[in-house]
Write a protein that holds these residues in place. Sequence first.
Motif, PDB file in Angstrom:
ATOM      1  N   ARG A  34       0.803  -1.328   0.022  1.00 46.48           N
ATOM      2  CA  ARG A  34      -0.046   0.082  -0.019  1.00 46.48           C
ATOM      3  C   ARG A  34       0.919   1.264  -0.099  1.00 46.48           C
ATOM      4  O   ARG A  34       0.647   2.230  -0.944  1.00 46.48           O
ATOM      5  N   LEU A  37       1.997   2.638  -3.272  1.00 48.56           N
ATOM      6  CA  LEU A  37       1.039   2.930  -4.248  1.00 48.56           C
ATOM      7  C   LEU A  37       0.644   4.475  -4.155  1.00 48.56           C
ATOM      8  O   LEU A  37      -0.118   5.040  -4.863  1.00 48.56           O
ATOM      9  N   VAL A  43      -1.968   2.846 -11.939  1.00 44.94           N
ATOM     10  CA  VAL A  43      -1.447   1.471 -11.508  1.00 44.94           C
ATOM     11  C   VAL A  43      -1.870   0.446 -12.379  1.00 44.94           C
ATOM     12  O   VAL A  43      -2.976   0.145 -12.688  1.00 44.94           O
ATOM     13  N   ALA A  45      -2.319  -3.244 -12.545  1.00 47.15           N
ATOM     14  CA  ALA A  45      -2.664  -4.201 -11.538  1.00 47.15           C
ATOM     15  C   ALA A  45      -3.088  -5.637 -12.329  1.00 47.15           C
ATOM     16  O   ALA A  45      -3.094  -5.537 -13.582  1.00 47.15           O
ATOM     17  N   THR A  55      -5.911  -9.539  -4.716  1.00 50.69           N
ATOM     18  CA  THR A  55      -5.855  -8.026  -4.971  1.00 50.69           C
ATOM     19  C   THR A  55      -7.148  -7.472  -5.632  1.00 50.69           C
ATOM     20  O   THR A  55      -7.315  -6.289  -5.800  1.00 50.69           O
ATOM     21  N   LEU A  58      -7.982  -4.512  -3.147  1.00 48.43           N
ATOM     22  CA  LEU A  58      -7.184  -3.497  -3.506  1.00 48.43           C
ATOM     23  C   LEU A  58      -7.459  -2.720  -4.848  1.00 48.43           C
ATOM     24  O   LEU A  58      -7.553  -1.527  -4.692  1.00 48.43           O
ATOM     25  N   VAL A  59      -7.829  -3.225  -5.954  1.00 47.72           N
ATOM     26  CA  VAL A  59      -8.194  -2.692  -7.281  1.00 47.72           C
ATOM     27  C   VAL A  59      -9.436  -1.781  -7.024  1.00 47.72           C
ATOM     28  O   VAL A  59      -9.354  -0.705  -7.417  1.00 47.72           O
ATOM     29  N   GLU A  61     -10.351  -0.375  -4.175  1.00 50.50           N
ATOM     30  CA  GLU A  61     -10.048   0.810  -3.362  1.00 50.50           C
ATOM     31  C   GLU A  61      -9.124   1.620  -4.291  1.00 50.50           C
ATOM     32  O   GLU A  61      -9.490   2.761  -4.017  1.00 50.50           O
ATOM     33  N   LEU A  62      -8.385   1.359  -5.019  1.00 43.50           N
ATOM     34  CA  LEU A  62      -7.461   2.242  -5.877  1.00 43.50           C
ATOM     35  C   LEU A  62      -8.290   2.901  -6.778  1.00 43.50           C
ATOM     36  O   LEU A  62      -8.449   4.236  -6.946  1.00 43.50           O
ATOM     37  N   GLU A  65     -10.407   5.567  -5.189  1.00 40.96           N
ATOM     38  CA  GLU A  65      -9.522   6.711  -4.628  1.00 40.96           C
ATOM     39  C   GLU A  65      -9.398   7.649  -6.067  1.00 40.96           C
ATOM     40  O   GLU A  65      -8.527   8.643  -5.731  1.00 40.96           O
ATOM     41  N   LYS A  67      -7.511   6.716  -8.636  1.00 45.18           N
ATOM     42  CA  LYS A  67      -6.298   6.315  -9.521  1.00 45.18           C
ATOM     43  C   LYS A  67      -6.682   5.552 -10.755  1.00 45.18           C
ATOM     44  O   LYS A  67      -7.816   5.142 -10.685  1.00 45.18           O
ATOM     45  N   VAL A  69      -6.603   2.783 -12.778  1.00 39.27           N
ATOM     46  CA  VAL A  69      -6.269   1.250 -12.697  1.00 39.27           C
ATOM     47  C   VAL A  69      -6.459   0.355 -13.846  1.00 39.27           C
ATOM     48  O   VAL A  69      -7.503   0.736 -14.611  1.00 39.27           O
TER      49      VAL A  69
END
Length: 219
Positions: A34, A37, A43, A45, A55, A58-59, A61-62, A65, A67, A69
């Motif tokens: 984390r 990143l 990202v 991913a 993941t 994680l993806v 959440e990214l 946010e 980002k 992805v």
Amino acid sequence: MLKAELRQQIRTLKRQFTPQQLEELSLPVIARLRPLLAQAATVFAYYSLPDEVSTHRLVDELAAEGKTVLLPKVTGPGTMAWHRYTSRADLVRGAYGIEEPDPDYGIEEPNSDLVDGLQIPSDSQLSIVRSSFARLLPKGRKNCQLEKSIVNCQFQNAVILVPGLAFDSSGRRLGRGRGYYDRFLAAHPDIYKIGVCFDFQKVPEVPVDAYDVAVDVVV
């Protein structure tokens, strides 16, 4: 040790764990990942298989946010394209049982969400790919140039999460043997490469060939 022998050794180790145990073993790996990143705008991913560091959360959440992805989709022998991921609704089951971006989902024009550093675009595709890069990666684009033979781009504040069967302390990686990541990483050497694996996949030395690409760090 030969590559085939090490692959078999790691696969045997993985089979000793239940899916729930692997999910739990993923947590400290993601915790170490984390902070790496935090400053990334883009990202690259992967959507994990059952025997890989998970993941899935994680993806999501990214993407939440803000980002960019990107997830890979197999396009042919040894080649893959990258599509933007926004939610699990984007995914379909693709090659090798891997959940991949659905190229027909949310596409406004052919290949409009395609980030492909390996395939050779036709003349009619050049303008589409050029506009796609500008629209898709506004925060991460730097000194991009488009050539007919290959799409070359240096990404600013971009990282790629690289799965593998084994890694060593020098960043050398053993993949599944199909060369998808090695080809992409060789074409985009400026993207910061993060090897992602369970602790039991870290070995003293990974056997490599001339075409194998090492990662910058292993979490």
